[in-house]
Each structure stands twice: as C-alpha cells, then as structure tokens.
Design a protein around this motif. Structure first.
Motif, mmCIF file in Angstrom:
data_model
loop_
_atom_site.group_PDB
_atom_site.id
_atom_site.type_symbol
_atom_site.label_atom_id
_atom_site.label_comp_id
_atom_site.label_asym_id
_atom_site.label_seq_id
_atom_site.Cartn_x
_atom_site.Cartn_y
_atom_site.Cartn_z
ATOM 1 N N LYS A 1 0.788 -0.975 -0.063
ATOM 2 C CA LYS A 1 -0.013 0.065 -0.102
ATOM 3 C C LYS A 1 1.121 1.407 0.054
ATOM 4 O O LYS A 1 1.741 1.391 0.977
ATOM 5 N N TYR A 2 0.534 2.086 -0.806
ATOM 6 C CA TYR A 2 1.584 3.081 -1.216
ATOM 7 C C TYR A 2 0.968 4.419 -0.636
ATOM 8 O O TYR A 2 -0.319 4.642 -1.294
ATOM 9 N N PHE A 3 1.386 5.468 -0.220
ATOM 10 C CA PHE A 3 1.030 6.799 0.127
ATOM 11 C C PHE A 3 1.956 7.854 -0.567
ATOM 12 O O PHE A 3 3.141 7.618 -0.634
ATOM 13 N N TYR A 4 1.353 8.802 -1.275
ATOM 14 C CA TYR A 4 2.262 9.766 -1.890
ATOM 15 C C TYR A 4 2.225 11.049 -1.558
ATOM 16 O O TYR A 4 1.271 11.732 -0.994
ATOM 17 N N VAL A 5 3.477 11.537 -1.330
ATOM 18 C CA VAL A 5 3.706 12.927 -0.524
ATOM 19 C C VAL A 5 4.576 13.679 -1.683
ATOM 20 O O VAL A 5 5.834 13.155 -2.154
ATOM 21 N N GLU A 6 4.248 14.847 -1.926
ATOM 22 C CA GLU A 6 4.875 15.659 -2.841
ATOM 23 C C GLU A 6 5.610 16.757 -1.858
ATOM 24 O O GLU A 6 4.975 17.400 -0.917
ATOM 25 N N LYS A 7 7.086 16.742 -1.777
ATOM 26 C CA LYS A 7 7.771 17.388 -0.905
ATOM 27 C C LYS A 7 8.633 18.393 -1.668
ATOM 28 O O LYS A 7 9.954 17.918 -2.193
ATOM 29 N N SER A 8 8.762 19.411 -1.534
ATOM 30 C CA SER A 8 9.692 20.649 -1.951
ATOM 31 C C SER A 8 10.841 20.658 -0.877
ATOM 32 O O SER A 8 10.739 20.329 0.234
ATOM 33 N N ASN A 9 12.003 21.327 -1.282
ATOM 34 C CA ASN A 9 13.066 21.738 -0.235
ATOM 35 C C ASN A 9 12.768 22.441 0.717
ATOM 36 O O ASN A 9 12.851 22.462 1.676
#
Length: 351
Positions: free
Chosen positions: A55-63
């Motif tokens: 099961k995958y959870f997606y997280v967008e993370k900028s610096n």
C-alpha cells in the motif's frame, strides 16, 4: 486492501540514487511476503504499479516544505493504518514514537558532518538544520542504521546499543560481475553524481591524466544534473553529459566503461563505488573511509594526481577475486532479525 506486514517505510525524502534503489528492493521483497506500507514521492508511482500487494501513500515535498515541516503528512497516514510494528524513516528525523519499533536510517552523512566539505551556502545551512533535527530526535529511534561503519561513528556512545550496519544490496552488480568477461568495453570513463561534494573538477583531472597517459581517444561520460557541472568541464569537447538517468541505464554505462572515476569528499556508503569498481575495467576513487571499508581484502594502490591534493585509490577489475557485497534479500532479513529482537525485548518488559 489487506497488507500482511504492519510495517511503514518512509522514503519520501529521496526518489533517486541509493534511496530509490533501496525503495525498489524493499518494495519488491515485501510485496513477495504479503505487502507492507510505503510513503513515496509521486514520481516513484511506477513502483506501486509493479508491486500491488503493498500500500503506497504519495507525498510531494519541495526543499522548502521539507525544511519547514518534513512530517506534516504523517498523522493522516497513521490514522488510516492503525497500530504498527515498525516505522522505518529513510533520512527523515523521527519526531515522536510512532510504532513499536522506530527505525532511523542515515540516507546522507552530510547533515552529520557538513564542515570542510565543498558545498554551497544554502546546502550547508540546509544540512545544519537537518543535522540538528536528526540529533535532537534520536531519542525516538529504537534503531539507528547507516550504510558504513564510518557513518555509524558519528553517533555518540550513548547510542551504541541502537546502532545497526545496513549496507545496500547489490543484486545487479553480483550478477553482472559474474558475467564481466562477456561485456565489450567502450573507450569511456564514467562519473556518477554531480553534487558539489562529488568534486567533478577533480574527477576531470583524473580523466585528463588517463587520456594523456593511456588513451588519447578517451571520452568522459558524466551522469547527473548538468546544472551542477563546472563550466570548464561541461565545455570540454571530450565530455559527454547524460543528465539524470535511471539506475538501470547507469549500470549499463558502468558495465561498458573502461574507467570509473569518483573523487567524492564524503559518502554514507560505498554503494556507488562498488558498482563502478566491479563493472568497469579500472577505477580511480577517493581515499575516504567508506571506500576503504569496501576495499577490505581487495587489492588497490594509492596514487597522487596532478592538481588533486588528496590521494586516489586505483583498483583493477582483473585483480578482484571476492565480492564484498550482499543480496538485498539478506539485507532485509538482517533488518527483520533486528526488528524481531526489539519486539521480543518489548514483550519481556511487559511481563
């Protein structure tokens, strides 16, 4: 979806290089064992398509977002999962106890020792902040792992019972090393990685020495972000810039290379060096502690090259008779053995 293993692996801090390699291996192995939970970047989505028992959870993370709040997404994910046996954070500080066993893995040794390393001011400040957060929150980590004894040495004696060596697996390298005589080599030298601390200018000096001394037609192939390559290097007619490539494509270039070059100042592991050393005909790598760990029982000679103040280690592939490498299956089994040990200790404390 029913996931068998109550493990959560947080790989949201890295989507390339060693991080991607470990993420892919863990995804593959746990998928074959009934599945686990993973936090990843959206650009790693193809992994989820390959291993659908996880099961995958997606997280967008900028610096900037990572600098300000690098775990803002965790509460919602934990609420949806429930009780966990293991929380594994790849390079991300553990700000509170999340699972029965909380595991911090060092993804980059720079936050622990940024001094004296050639990096930009922004990168230095970023590493200082991350390093402070890591050290300040180690109290929440039941296990602290790194990919070399050198990296584990940055943690004080108060953590000695928490430390765990977890090298990168090398399935592809082991397979290709056994077939090494079948690969025709191109007249190229290969450099992988273009961050400041990789010292591309010094790698260029090694290339110039090889070109002048052994192979006038030699070309230098650089794999990595072209924006980080010095102008004097990028403008040379014998330099070929390939940009950021997949791990598979990188391995393909290393397997075709006469020479592998790495003049990096610091590394968490010997992973990149091991790939180059075992796949190319000859390698010229910086004399740093993780590289020395890797070369234990492997013949090499120490040399000095014009315009480079540090010593360089020269290794010939034909002199290598043993593999200082592990399969990913073994790496995971060692990790699970440590998790089991911690869980048993917790149960004993309850009784």
């Amino acid at each position: 979806m029913i996931v068998k293993n109550k493990f959560l692996f947080n790989f949201s801090a890295s989507h390339i290089g060693g991080g991607y390699k470990r993420l892919f291996a863990y995804s593959k192995i746990f998928n074959s064992r009934g599945g686990a939970y993973f936090i990843i970047r959206p650009n790693c989505k193809k992994i989820a398509l390959l291993f659908n028992k996880n099961k995958y959870f997606y997280v967008e993370k900028s610096n900037i977002k990572r600098l300000l709040n690098d775990s803002y997404y965790l509460k919602a994910i934990l609420d949806s999962i429930g009780c966990l046996n293991l929380y594994y954070a790849y390079g991300i500080p553990i700000y509170s106890k999340i699972a029965k066993v909380n595991w911090f893995h060092v993804s980059n040794v720079l936050p622990l020792s940024p001094h004296g390393i050639p990096i930009s001011l922004f990168h230095y400040v970023k590493m200082q902040v991350l390093g402070f957060r890591i050290r300040h929150n180690l109290i929440n980590a039941d296990v602290i792992s790194a990919e070399s004894l050198f990296s584990l040495g940055f943690f004080g004696s108060q953590y000695k019972n928490n430390l765990f060596l977890s090298v990168n697996g090398s399935d592809n390298e082991i397979f290709l090393f056994k077939k090494k005589n079948l690969q025709k080599k191109d007249n190229i030298a290969v450099v992988v990685g273009t961050y400041d601390y990789k010292a591309i200018s010094e790698s260029f000096y090694v290339f110039k020495m090889l070109k002048k001394s052994y192979s006038p037609e030699l070309k230098l192939v650089i794999i990595g972000d072209s924006k980080k390559i010095p102008k004097i290097v990028i403008s040379d007619k014998d330099v070929i810039i390939k940009g950021i490539l997949s791990h598979e494509s990188t391995i393909n270039y290393l397997n075709k290379a006469k020479y592998y070059i790495s003049t990096t100042y610091i590394e968490n592991s010997y992973n990149a060096a091991s790939e180059g050393v075992f796949l190319s005909n000859e390698s010229y790598i910086s004399d740093i502690a993780p590289h020395r760990e890797f070369l234990l029982n492997i013949p090499f000679r120490k040399i000095y090259i014009k315009n480079i103040s540090r010593s360089i280690l020269h290794i010939r592939n034909r002199d290598i008779s043993n593999l200082n490498m592990k399969l990913w299956e073994n790496v995971v089994n060692e990790m699970l053995g440590r998790v089991k040990k911690n869980l048993i200790s917790l149960e004993k404390l309850k009784t």
